[in-house]
Scaffold this active site. Structure first.
Site, PDB file in Angstrom:
ATOM      1  N   ARG A   1     -10.775 -30.878  26.741  1.00 30.03           N
ATOM      2  CA  ARG A   1     -10.876 -29.403  27.538  1.00 30.03           C
ATOM      3  C   ARG A   1     -11.279 -28.863  28.678  1.00 30.03           C
ATOM      4  O   ARG A   1     -10.804 -28.370  29.030  1.00 30.03           O
ATOM      5  CB  ARG A   1     -11.691 -28.566  25.894  1.00 30.03           C
TER       6      ARG A   1
ATOM      7  N   LYS B   1     -12.601 -23.253  30.359  1.00 25.32           N
ATOM      8  CA  LYS B   1     -13.866 -22.582  30.310  1.00 25.32           C
ATOM      9  C   LYS B   1     -14.006 -22.602  31.878  1.00 25.32           C
ATOM     10  O   LYS B   1     -14.706 -23.765  32.881  1.00 25.32           O
ATOM     11  CB  LYS B   1     -14.646 -23.369  29.534  1.00 25.32           C
TER      12      LYS B   1
HETATM   13  C1  LIG Z   1     -18.264 -22.870  25.756  1.00 21.83           C
HETATM   14  C2  LIG Z   1     -18.055 -21.452  25.487  1.00 21.83           C
HETATM   15  C3  LIG Z   1     -17.840 -21.040  23.585  1.00 21.83           C
HETATM   16  C4  LIG Z   1     -17.848 -22.005  22.802  1.00 21.83           C
HETATM   17  O1  LIG Z   1     -17.551 -23.506  22.537  1.00 21.83           O
HETATM   18  P1  LIG Z   1     -17.684 -24.497  22.080  1.00 21.83           P
HETATM   19  O2  LIG Z   1     -16.829 -25.571  21.775  1.00 21.83           O
HETATM   20  O3  LIG Z   1     -18.051 -24.249  21.167  1.00 21.83           O
HETATM   21  O4  LIG Z   1     -19.284 -24.446  22.702  1.00 21.83           O
HETATM   22  C5  LIG Z   1     -16.819 -19.615  22.980  1.00 21.83           C
HETATM   23  N1  LIG Z   1     -16.700 -18.812  24.457  1.00 21.83           N
HETATM   24  C6  LIG Z   1     -17.157 -18.901  25.224  1.00 21.83           C
HETATM   25  C7  LIG Z   1     -16.609 -17.780  26.354  1.00 21.83           C
HETATM   26  C8  LIG Z   1     -17.377 -20.083  25.417  1.00 21.83           C
HETATM   27  O5  LIG Z   1     -17.166 -20.098  27.256  1.00 21.83           O
END
Ligand SMILES: *Cc1c(COP(=O)(O)O)cnc(C)c1O
Length: 344
Positions: free
Chosen positions: A84, A187
């Protein structure tokens, strides 16, 4: 190997930054990554025209390391975070750490901070925060050719102060977190700046967080500020929104697997906001939030309460217990999600 731990109140750690021993930094210059160095400085010298500062060339990850009962340190689904991070960097035209380098960097940081890994059973974990930022100067809008990849770690308790207790959400209708053809599915830093005024506004009015709707039609649930949304329908099905503008949560992906095993027939599909009134249970999920049950959702002048609003509901509780047992090495890991951190 046993390490003498630092003296901390492990059971009451906040989800907050705390200095640890070392972090690792890799530099991208002249078209390649260097070998990376460990440092004890928490600061980054940065050019004032760096693209991360002006144009949002910045992405991050979040994952956790746990101590198992036998004293090993393990990380949860690190390959997914590595991939990711790669996807996030590519989408905003940054140099992307190869997944193997990401994994190596995380292991280096965990090993350099072993005395900060919370003890098994404390409920806390070592939260690992990798980030990539554009460091080279640009005045015109364009990607730079210099990047820094940093990984630091900090011991942390639950994201929501209440821990595994239901939270109170409000549907946000006036602010969009991410556009459907934007960067909500990666992200990158800008998404969080975009959502902050909604989250802070909700907190000021006594809610824990917001639920964002899809930006295009304002009819479907996207996700909460820092976590994905899921619900259990009256038929006992696990549903979670299908949308191009939500962050593909690794926790949610894991819960879908666990829900399938538990016969909850999991499904990703658009979730109309009206459906909140017919769900049996609802929850938020993410690395930081783990599963946080939702006690109530307010939408305009209407409100739905799940159960009594303060007691976690049975399916959320069962999913939570299954997930954390696998993460901490207390339950069998049939899927190869948990990886022992080598060395140290
Ligand atoms: C990081 C994040 C999540 C959760 O993702 P995980 O991989 O489960 O930690 C969900 N929504 C947003 C907006 C995020 O930044």
């Amino acid at each position: 190997m046993t390490v003498k731990k630092v003296d901390l109140d492990w059971a009451n750690l906040p989800f907050a930054y705390r200095d640890t021993d070392q972090n690792v930094r890799y530099t991208w210059k002249n078209g390649r990554w260097d070998e990376g160095v460990l440092t004890d400085s928490a600061h980054i010298p940065l050019h004032m025209a760096a693209t991360s500062l002006h144009y949002g060339q910045a992405a991050f990850e979040g994952l956790k390391a746990f101590e198992t009962e036998s004293g090993e340190v393990v990380v949860f689904r690190i390959d997914e975070n590595a991939q990711r991070m790669h996807d996030s960097c590519k989408k905003i035209l940054m140099a992307a750490p190869p997944p193997e380098m990401f994994v190596e960097a995380v292991y280096r940081v965990v090993n350099a901070n072993r005395r900060f890994v919370p003890p098994h059973g404390s409920g806390a974990s070592l939260y690992i925060r990798p980030l990539v930022i554009g460091t080279g100067p640009k005045v015109g809008v364009a990607p730079t050719d210099e990047y820094l990849f940093v990984v630091f770690a900090t011991p942390a308790g639950p994201y929501f102060k209440t821990g595994f207790k239901p939270v109170n959400l409000i549907v946000e209708e006036k602010v969009d977190r991410a556009a459907s053809l934007g960067v909500g599915d990666v992200k990158v830093a800008g998404n969080y700046a975009a959502g902050m005024r909604a989250s802070m506004g909700a907190k000021a009015r006594g809610y824990t967080e917001v639920l964002f709707l899809d930006a295009k039609e304002k009819k479907y649930i996207d996700e909460s500020g820092p976590a994905n949304f899921f619900a259990i329908t009256a038929e006992g099905q696990y549903v979670t929104p299908l949308s191009p503008s939500i962050l593909p949560s690794i926790t949610n992906k894991s819960l879908i697997t666990l829900a399938d095993e538990m016969g909850l027939d999991p499904l990703r599909r658009p979730v109309h906001v009206e459906e909140i009134f017919s769900f049996e249970e609802a929850g938020c999920c993410g690395t930081a939030a783990v599963i946080t049950p939702i006690g109530a959702i307010t939408w305009g002048d209407r409100k739905v309460v799940y159960g009594d609003g303060v007691t976690p509901q049975p399916i959320c509780t069962a999913l939570y217990e299954r997930l954390v047992a696998v993460q901490m090495g207390d339950a069998e890991d049939k899927w190869g999600w948990v990886r022992k951190v080598p060395g140290g």
